[in-house]
Design a protein around this motif. Sequence first.
Motif, mmCIF file in Angstrom:
data_model
loop_
_atom_site.group_PDB
_atom_site.id
_atom_site.type_symbol
_atom_site.label_atom_id
_atom_site.label_comp_id
_atom_site.label_asym_id
_atom_site.label_seq_id
_atom_site.Cartn_x
_atom_site.Cartn_y
_atom_site.Cartn_z
ATOM 1 N N MET A 1 -6.517 12.764 -0.529
ATOM 2 C CA MET A 1 -6.603 11.504 0.211
ATOM 3 C C MET A 1 -5.209 11.014 0.612
ATOM 4 S SD MET A 1 -8.463 9.211 1.430
ATOM 5 C CE MET A 1 -9.914 10.075 0.867
ATOM 6 N N PRO A 2 -5.040 10.672 1.835
ATOM 7 C CA PRO A 2 -3.718 10.180 2.260
ATOM 8 C C PRO A 2 -3.383 8.853 1.580
ATOM 9 C CG PRO A 2 -5.184 10.557 4.142
ATOM 10 C CD PRO A 2 -5.994 10.670 2.915
ATOM 11 N N LYS A 3 -2.128 8.599 1.487
ATOM 12 C CA LYS A 3 -1.715 7.330 0.879
ATOM 13 C C LYS A 3 -1.994 6.176 1.834
ATOM 14 C CE LYS A 3 1.868 8.886 -2.222
ATOM 15 N NZ LYS A 3 3.305 8.967 -2.469
ATOM 16 N N ASN A 4 -2.178 5.041 1.222
ATOM 17 C CA ASN A 4 -2.403 3.846 2.030
ATOM 18 C C ASN A 4 -1.074 3.166 2.344
ATOM 19 O OD1 ASN A 4 -2.910 1.334 2.977
ATOM 20 N ND2 ASN A 4 -3.563 0.537 0.989
ATOM 21 N N PRO A 5 -0.614 3.240 3.554
ATOM 22 C CA PRO A 5 0.694 2.669 3.860
ATOM 23 C C PRO A 5 0.749 1.158 3.720
ATOM 24 C CG PRO A 5 -0.392 3.391 5.868
ATOM 25 C CD PRO A 5 -1.235 3.836 4.729
ATOM 26 N N SER A 6 -0.375 0.523 3.921
ATOM 27 C CA SER A 6 -0.335 -0.944 3.910
ATOM 28 C C SER A 6 -0.216 -1.511 2.503
ATOM 29 C CB SER A 6 -1.593 -1.499 4.565
ATOM 30 O OG SER A 6 -1.551 -1.204 5.925
ATOM 31 N N ASN A 7 -0.463 -0.701 1.526
ATOM 32 C CA ASN A 7 -0.440 -1.228 0.169
ATOM 33 C C ASN A 7 0.774 -0.778 -0.621
ATOM 34 O OD1 ASN A 7 -2.621 -2.861 0.099
ATOM 35 N ND2 ASN A 7 -4.031 -1.165 -0.175
ATOM 36 N N TYR A 11 5.965 1.123 2.636
ATOM 37 C CA TYR A 11 5.533 0.973 4.026
ATOM 38 C C TYR A 11 6.245 -0.200 4.685
ATOM 39 C CZ TYR A 11 2.745 -0.060 8.051
ATOM 40 O OH TYR A 11 2.345 -0.324 9.324
ATOM 41 N N PHE A 14 9.706 0.643 5.218
ATOM 42 C CA PHE A 14 9.774 1.566 6.351
ATOM 43 C C PHE A 14 9.596 0.818 7.664
ATOM 44 C CE2 PHE A 14 7.308 4.739 8.975
ATOM 45 C CZ PHE A 14 8.424 5.426 9.374
ATOM 46 N N GLY A 15 8.583 -0.093 7.620
ATOM 47 C CA GLY A 15 8.312 -0.887 8.818
ATOM 48 C C GLY A 15 9.504 -1.733 9.187
ATOM 49 N N LEU A 18 12.201 0.298 10.681
ATOM 50 C CA LEU A 18 11.878 0.655 12.073
ATOM 51 C C LEU A 18 12.194 -0.491 13.025
ATOM 52 C CD1 LEU A 18 8.442 2.468 12.312
ATOM 53 C CD2 LEU A 18 10.680 3.267 13.042
ATOM 54 N N ILE A 19 11.804 -1.678 12.575
ATOM 55 C CA ILE A 19 12.019 -2.851 13.422
ATOM 56 C C ILE A 19 13.512 -3.057 13.638
ATOM 57 C CG2 ILE A 19 11.788 -5.373 13.503
ATOM 58 C CD1 ILE A 19 9.119 -4.892 11.931
ATOM 59 N N LYS A 398 -3.980 -17.080 12.206
ATOM 60 C CA LYS A 398 -2.952 -17.304 11.176
ATOM 61 C C LYS A 398 -1.565 -16.802 11.598
ATOM 62 C CE LYS A 398 -5.555 -18.905 7.644
ATOM 63 N NZ LYS A 398 -6.328 -19.848 8.466
ATOM 64 N N HIS A 399 -1.534 -15.766 12.415
ATOM 65 C CA HIS A 399 -0.240 -15.183 12.742
ATOM 66 C C HIS A 399 0.423 -15.861 13.934
ATOM 67 C CE1 HIS A 399 -2.854 -13.312 15.665
ATOM 68 N NE2 HIS A 399 -1.803 -12.888 16.323
ATOM 69 N N GLU B 87 -6.740 -12.043 10.605
ATOM 70 C CA GLU B 87 -6.099 -11.962 9.281
ATOM 71 C C GLU B 87 -7.118 -11.559 8.221
ATOM 72 O OE1 GLU B 87 -2.920 -11.975 8.775
ATOM 73 O OE2 GLU B 87 -2.651 -12.287 10.930
ATOM 74 N N ASN B 94 -7.574 -3.681 4.484
ATOM 75 C CA ASN B 94 -6.580 -3.250 3.494
ATOM 76 C C ASN B 94 -7.202 -3.037 2.115
ATOM 77 O OD1 ASN B 94 -4.281 -2.847 5.005
ATOM 78 N ND2 ASN B 94 -3.694 -5.001 4.949
ATOM 79 N N LEU B 97 -8.335 0.405 1.997
ATOM 80 C CA LEU B 97 -7.229 1.341 1.793
ATOM 81 C C LEU B 97 -6.742 1.292 0.351
ATOM 82 C CD1 LEU B 97 -5.222 0.853 5.122
ATOM 83 C CD2 LEU B 97 -6.909 2.606 4.563
ATOM 84 N N GLU B 109 -13.134 10.765 4.432
ATOM 85 C CA GLU B 109 -11.985 10.888 5.340
ATOM 86 C C GLU B 109 -12.257 10.128 6.631
ATOM 87 O OE1 GLU B 109 -8.215 12.162 5.626
ATOM 88 O OE2 GLU B 109 -9.470 12.955 4.027
ATOM 89 N N TYR B 112 -11.798 6.411 6.116
ATOM 90 C CA TYR B 112 -10.361 6.171 5.963
ATOM 91 C C TYR B 112 -9.680 6.159 7.337
ATOM 92 C CZ TYR B 112 -5.578 6.783 4.284
ATOM 93 O OH TYR B 112 -4.247 6.631 4.050
ATOM 94 N N HIS B 116 -7.912 2.907 9.498
ATOM 95 C CA HIS B 116 -6.584 2.880 10.132
ATOM 96 C C HIS B 116 -6.693 2.613 11.631
ATOM 97 C CE1 HIS B 116 -3.740 3.686 6.981
ATOM 98 N NE2 HIS B 116 -4.515 4.647 6.499
ATOM 99 N N GLN B 126 -2.203 -8.186 18.026
ATOM 100 C CA GLN B 126 -1.212 -9.141 17.524
ATOM 101 C C GLN B 126 0.194 -8.822 18.033
ATOM 102 O OE1 GLN B 126 -1.523 -9.355 13.245
ATOM 103 N NE2 GLN B 126 -3.205 -10.822 13.371
ATOM 104 N N ASP B 130 4.579 -1.566 16.740
ATOM 105 C CA ASP B 130 5.191 -0.599 15.810
ATOM 106 C C ASP B 130 4.270 -0.345 14.618
ATOM 107 O OD1 ASP B 130 5.608 -3.224 15.136
ATOM 108 O OD2 ASP B 130 7.561 -2.900 14.217
ATOM 109 N N HIS B 135 -0.401 2.968 12.009
ATOM 110 C CA HIS B 135 -1.816 3.102 11.637
ATOM 111 C C HIS B 135 -2.525 4.132 12.525
ATOM 112 C CE1 HIS B 135 -2.313 0.221 8.419
ATOM 113 N NE2 HIS B 135 -1.568 -0.659 9.096
ATOM 114 N N GLU B 138 -1.730 7.482 11.257
ATOM 115 C CA GLU B 138 -2.526 7.774 10.048
ATOM 116 C C GLU B 138 -3.946 8.174 10.447
ATOM 117 O OE1 GLU B 138 -2.177 7.777 6.721
ATOM 118 O OE2 GLU B 138 -0.018 7.378 6.699
#
Lengths: 563, 420
Positions: A1-7, A11, A14-15, A18-19, A398-399, B87, B94, B97, B109, B112, B116, B126, B130, B135, B138
Amino acid sequence: MPKNPSNHNSYHIFGFALITIFISLLCPTVASTEQIFIDVTESAGLTFAHTDGRSGLRLFNEFLGSGGGFFDYDGDGDLDIYLVNGAIQTEKTQGNTPHNVLYRNNGDNTFTDVTKEAGVGSTRYGTGATVGDYDNDGDLDLYLTNFGTDELYQNNGNGTFTNVTDRAKVGNPNWGTSCAFADVDNDGHLDLYIANYAEYATAHDKRCEERGVHVYCGPHSYPAVHDTFYKNNGDGTFTDASTLYRPADLIPQHGLGVTFGDYDTDGNIDLYVANDQDPNFLFQNTGTGNFLEVALISGVCYNDMGKEEAGMGTDFGDYDNDGKLDLTVSNYQTETNTVYRNHDNTFFTDNTITSGIAEVTHGYLGWGIRFFDYDNDGFQDIFVANGHLMDNINVLEKHVTYPQRNLLFRNLGDGTFANITSETDGLALKKVSRGAAIGDYDNDGDLDILVTNCNQRPDLLQNAVGNQNNWIQIQVVGKKSNRSGIGARIKVVTGTHVQYREVHSGGSYLSFHDLRAHFGVGKSEQIEIIEIRWTNGHIDQGIRLPVNRRFIAVEGEKIVPVD
Amino acid sequence: MDAGYQHHQMFAKRVCGVLILTTLLSLTPSVSRTETTSPFQEGVEYVKLRLYPQAVDTFKSIVSQHPTNVDALFQLANVYKLQDELELAIQTFNKILAIAGSKNAEITERLYGLTHLALSEIYCKQSKLDIAEQHAKEAVQSRPAEADTHYRLGYIYTHQANFDEALAAFKRTLTRNPDFSEVYEWLGLIALMRNEPQQAVTHYQTAIEKKPYVQSAYYNLAKAYRLLGDMPAARKQLKLFHQMKTYYDQTYAVESALIEAPMNTTLRLKLAEIHLEHKHISAAVATYQALIRLHPNLTVGYDKLGRLYMNLNMPQHAIPFFQKVLKLDPDAVEAHLRLGWLYTQSKAFDKAESHLQAAIEKMPKLSLAYHGLAEIYTQQGQLQKAIEVYQHITKIKPDDDDARKALHELERLKRSQTTR
């Protein structure tokens, strides 16, 4: 299973990396600590505070904000500032009544409030303003759009103004927004175009909700009204020529942004109107007493999906120095601002993505927008004033924030722009901005910015870097053409650049700008040619002129330095 | 209630497409009303019908009992996304994930990758291209055979003006799904942006061929012709663009109203009519089907679908819908009539006769039913019976010229047969 980048922190790191790399790539010439624009509002003495008359009811006319701009009302050679104010609508005002303000430039980077003595402190619910010498008497007059009857203030030439609205017959009763003077029929007298927004009265305000949240209504909640066009009779009065000039089958739209410009270079000044959630207008001046509406066939009606956007501000400018006026439009958040490149004087290509402004502007709600060469490198950059429309947007998204940063895009000279909005200076301010006006208020050879904000003080942003390059400014004075020289087309040739400007009285959003044409000329030490095409077709020329000087060009006379 | 300032963007495909919705819904088997419906399936059905609050409640309830039920979490996140609660959608995606990252969890898979992909869409919306790109990558890694994942990357690269990468991603998309019409639109746009109008024409023509109901393709095709200096062709496309835009604006207005009132039958019927007016049959069928799912006991949806298939000359598709109408309303004379006609078309004369007789039983003076009967007898060669029916029509409806003419013709035919 691939890793979850968001957690994973990795990440985010890394993000972030990149920015950072991304930003550094976009900012090849500006060090992160460099001050590009300095907020000098306080030291300049601008204490004006805008009110939108916030009632808590989210009245439909509260969100547009008000504009303002730079003009030399007293003819002393430096730019003064006029700021438009809203009004309290739901209760009797306690204490000082909100009013518009005129600041006289003291010539030492400070301003003095001269509203009372000048007689221009309108207490109406103001939206936009523009200036022009409509009576050709050598001083700049002031036109104000209001939620309610618009007003014309005639400059008496002695530091005071007289409200001549009724006498001049220009009391547009509609809800006017942006407006601009231009000599549409080339008779030597300035005509006036006013964009109108909607047919609305606070007494009939509707309540709008989105996902159960009380929000400001969208434009289509109220019917659009036709814009207004006043033709100058040359005797101090105007005639409402709206129906004569517009196509008979034109459908009214919710007008917000107005910019004049001779995009087809036929010598007749044309007009672009940014409409809110409606198709935009491009009015081609036929030269025979009417306009053709050609936005669709010219490619400037919709976005690249063929969809209308929430057009707010707009400006004509030749950003690629090819002698053809390009166009930019500010739009709603999640729409991009638009850059249209003039392809062949009849058709525009949508260069929003290729110009590099799409990704950034998608995240902002844009209003005031203006082409200007902030760094005097010979290429016109873009400034955008941003701020959300809904004070409670954060509840829904929210954002997204109500106050937003403004944006400065540097023209890289290859058809692309880089966002160089710095974190450290006056551009880092996050406010609920609306209008944006450009002018060299401190006469130091670079262009400064005035931003108007909703329910906040304005921002006067002093340019700290522009005069590291060379420049010239040209004040045009018409004799047979209109005295303000509005519509005059100026070509400046140096060893490295050929540039073009037109003198415009409006543009951006609810705002007006320094009428002097400003050219950055990079490291050029001499101007080879200045060529001015007046609105009546007459051409004046000057050759081999010095840089870093201010010139005055009187129609039919030699172009000479001011001092 | 008036819509707010933001409302107009609800359906905007400018930044993030809605392709994923179809994919998500296809994850689960379609719900049949005759089967026992699980809460999960019920939730999916709510999503299909855009009953988002009900869908949220359903999936939340499942998740409260089974916090690691990734399928329910996925659907819940998707509903948040559809409601523009971005949000909440991000948080929920998430969670999936996070579960995927834990040792004991099982997650396919596919799910998953789709998670992403969904996150990528949200971050596009949003303006965080980048993160969206990460995502999408992925998603591609997880589901390399899926066209959607490559499409998303192509979309992002296009908006970053990274056209070479975009073209490569779109090429991969088309390898996996040559009918992916949106790809041709983006290829056209890239060609326009690169000032390659002839190529743009080719791409937009393909896009229109594959999906004729998208206004932007006509608009940009017109722009491509404009750049080629072909004004007549540009004007022709702009005319078509206007037609498509009118169609889009009309449907958009009704769909916006449906968000406020999803159960409103009149609105759904109006929406279907707009689709039909623009000959978008599949959209009309889908609208009627949604109406039937929302109001299974109302005859109007079945009746409209039956008529639609009847007009399309597809009797086998139409018959079950009129049968359903009769099941719900045995007195529906029109349904009997239509079934009579449809069975006649299918040469199932006994059934046809039975329905027409049933109609006559309920409305003894219904001349149309008699006409149907006469037609059946004529087709079966029972001329005398047909003549008798027409004679009956002329008695109950003396001014029925059609019956009179038919009667005259049949009598002439019978005489000629006798003579021979």
